[in-house]
Design an enzyme around this catalytic site. Structure first.
Site, mmCIF file in Angstrom:
data_model
loop_
_atom_site.group_PDB
_atom_site.id
_atom_site.type_symbol
_atom_site.label_atom_id
_atom_site.label_comp_id
_atom_site.label_asym_id
_atom_site.label_seq_id
_atom_site.Cartn_x
_atom_site.Cartn_y
_atom_site.Cartn_z
ATOM 1 N N GLY A 38 0.801 -1.217 0.000
ATOM 2 C CA GLY A 38 0.000 0.000 0.000
ATOM 3 C C GLY A 38 0.838 1.273 0.000
ATOM 4 O O GLY A 38 1.879 1.343 -0.653
ATOM 5 N N ASP A 40 2.641 2.549 2.316
ATOM 6 C CA ASP A 40 3.938 2.335 2.966
ATOM 7 C C ASP A 40 4.986 1.880 1.941
ATOM 8 O O ASP A 40 6.078 2.466 1.835
ATOM 9 C CB ASP A 40 3.740 1.263 4.047
ATOM 10 C CG ASP A 40 4.725 1.379 5.189
ATOM 11 O OD1 ASP A 40 5.701 2.132 5.058
ATOM 12 O OD2 ASP A 40 4.509 0.700 6.208
ATOM 13 N N GLY A 125 -7.089 0.548 3.917
ATOM 14 C CA GLY A 125 -6.626 -0.442 2.952
ATOM 15 C C GLY A 125 -6.503 -1.783 3.628
ATOM 16 O O GLY A 125 -7.503 -2.396 4.030
HETATM 17 P P1 ADP Z 1 -3.558 0.697 5.994
HETATM 18 O O1 ADP Z 1 -2.650 -0.466 6.278
HETATM 19 O O2 ADP Z 1 -3.431 1.801 7.024
HETATM 20 O O3 ADP Z 1 -4.973 0.267 5.762
HETATM 21 P P2 ADP Z 1 -2.908 0.897 3.126
HETATM 22 O O4 ADP Z 1 -1.642 1.460 2.585
HETATM 23 O O5 ADP Z 1 -3.157 -0.558 2.962
HETATM 24 O O6 ADP Z 1 -2.973 1.387 4.655
HETATM 25 O O7 ADP Z 1 -4.133 1.664 2.438
HETATM 26 C C1 ADP Z 1 -4.554 2.956 2.763
HETATM 27 C C2 ADP Z 1 -5.151 3.624 1.536
HETATM 28 O O8 ADP Z 1 -4.100 4.165 0.720
HETATM 29 C C3 ADP Z 1 -5.927 2.711 0.596
HETATM 30 O O9 ADP Z 1 -7.102 3.413 0.203
HETATM 31 C C4 ADP Z 1 -4.992 2.546 -0.603
HETATM 32 O O10 ADP Z 1 -5.708 2.346 -1.806
HETATM 33 C C5 ADP Z 1 -4.320 3.891 -0.641
HETATM 34 N N1 ADP Z 1 -3.035 3.970 -1.362
HETATM 35 C C6 ADP Z 1 -2.190 2.986 -1.759
HETATM 36 N N2 ADP Z 1 -1.100 3.492 -2.378
HETATM 37 C C7 ADP Z 1 -1.243 4.840 -2.370
HETATM 38 C C8 ADP Z 1 -0.458 5.954 -2.854
HETATM 39 N N3 ADP Z 1 0.706 5.753 -3.484
HETATM 40 N N4 ADP Z 1 -0.942 7.210 -2.654
HETATM 41 C C9 ADP Z 1 -2.103 7.424 -2.009
HETATM 42 N N5 ADP Z 1 -2.888 6.432 -1.529
HETATM 43 C C10 ADP Z 1 -2.461 5.159 -1.712
#
Ligand code: ADP
Length: 182
Positions: A38, A40, A125
């Site tokens: 995601g 991170d 996410g």
């Molecule tokens: P968490 O583990 O806190 O749920 P995630 O990274 O899995 O965090 O997802 C959080 C949100 O960020 C999701 O809606 C995902 O689609 C979105 N996301 C993923 N990559 C990016 C990015 N490069 N920029 C912005 N949002 C993103």
């Protein structure tokens, strides 16, 4: 779409958090600061290894809190690593922990001198938090705190059109209640 609270303009855009030219971007991190998928993964890939080196030195961050590192090769100056809650049905303090993750992110960024900040949709996410509930918490927390901490701009950066719509609705609702009615 944008709305102003005190001196802070809050906006929602569709995009990639790693491309934002703001003082601080927020990472949806895990408590071990170990990287992952995601947002991170995208931040560590685009920012280069210096961010993970700093995360290793810091060692970890409790759920509901945030820590700061540099931003490596990213256009931002700081990365704020916020640890949102894993959704476990809503009866385990998730709402307070999510609000706290946003509050701690803003406070940590303000301490570093940031006046512009971009957030992803924390916890919605892999962590499974229902997006419309999370968006309402994100907006009300930011609208209440960003002006008092001296922010000029807070941008929510949503990856999908569906999430953008949900965050825009939440922003509209908070702005309406801030103005004293719908
Ligand atoms: P968490 O583990 O806190 O749920 P995630 O990274 O899995 O965090 O997802 C959080 C949100 O960020 C999701 O809606 C995902 O689609 C979105 N996301 C993923 N990559 C990016 C990015 N490069 N920029 C912005 N949002 C993103």
């Amino acid at each position: 779409m944008n709305r102003t609270f005190g001196g802070a303009t809050v906006s929602c855009v569709r995009g990639d958090i790693t491309e934002q030219r703001v003082d601080a971007i927020v990472n949806a991190a895990n408590a071990r600061l170990a990287g992952g998928g995601g947002v991170d993964g995208a931040i560590h890939r685009a920012g280069g290894p210096s961010i993970m080196e700093e995360c290793r030195t810091i060692g970890g961050c409790p759920t509901g809190q945030a820590v700061r590192t540099g931003a490596g090769d990213l256009p931002a100056d700081h990365v704020i690593h916020a640890v949102g809650p894993i959704w476990r049905g809503g009866e385990h303090g998730e709402a307070d922990l999510l609000a706290s993750a946003y509050e701690s992110s803003l406070a940590t960024a303000a301490d570093a001198g940031a006046r512009t900040i971009a957030f992803p949709s924390i916890s919605t996410g892999a962590y499974g938090y229902p997006t419309s509930d999370a968006a309402a918490i994100a907006m009300s927390t930011v609208a209440a705190l960003a002006p008092t901490l001296g922010f000029d701009k807070v941008r929510f950066v949503l990856f999908s059109e569906a999430d953008l719509q949900i965050y825009q609705q939440a922003l509209g609702r908070v702005a309406a209640s801030d103005a004293g009615g719908p």
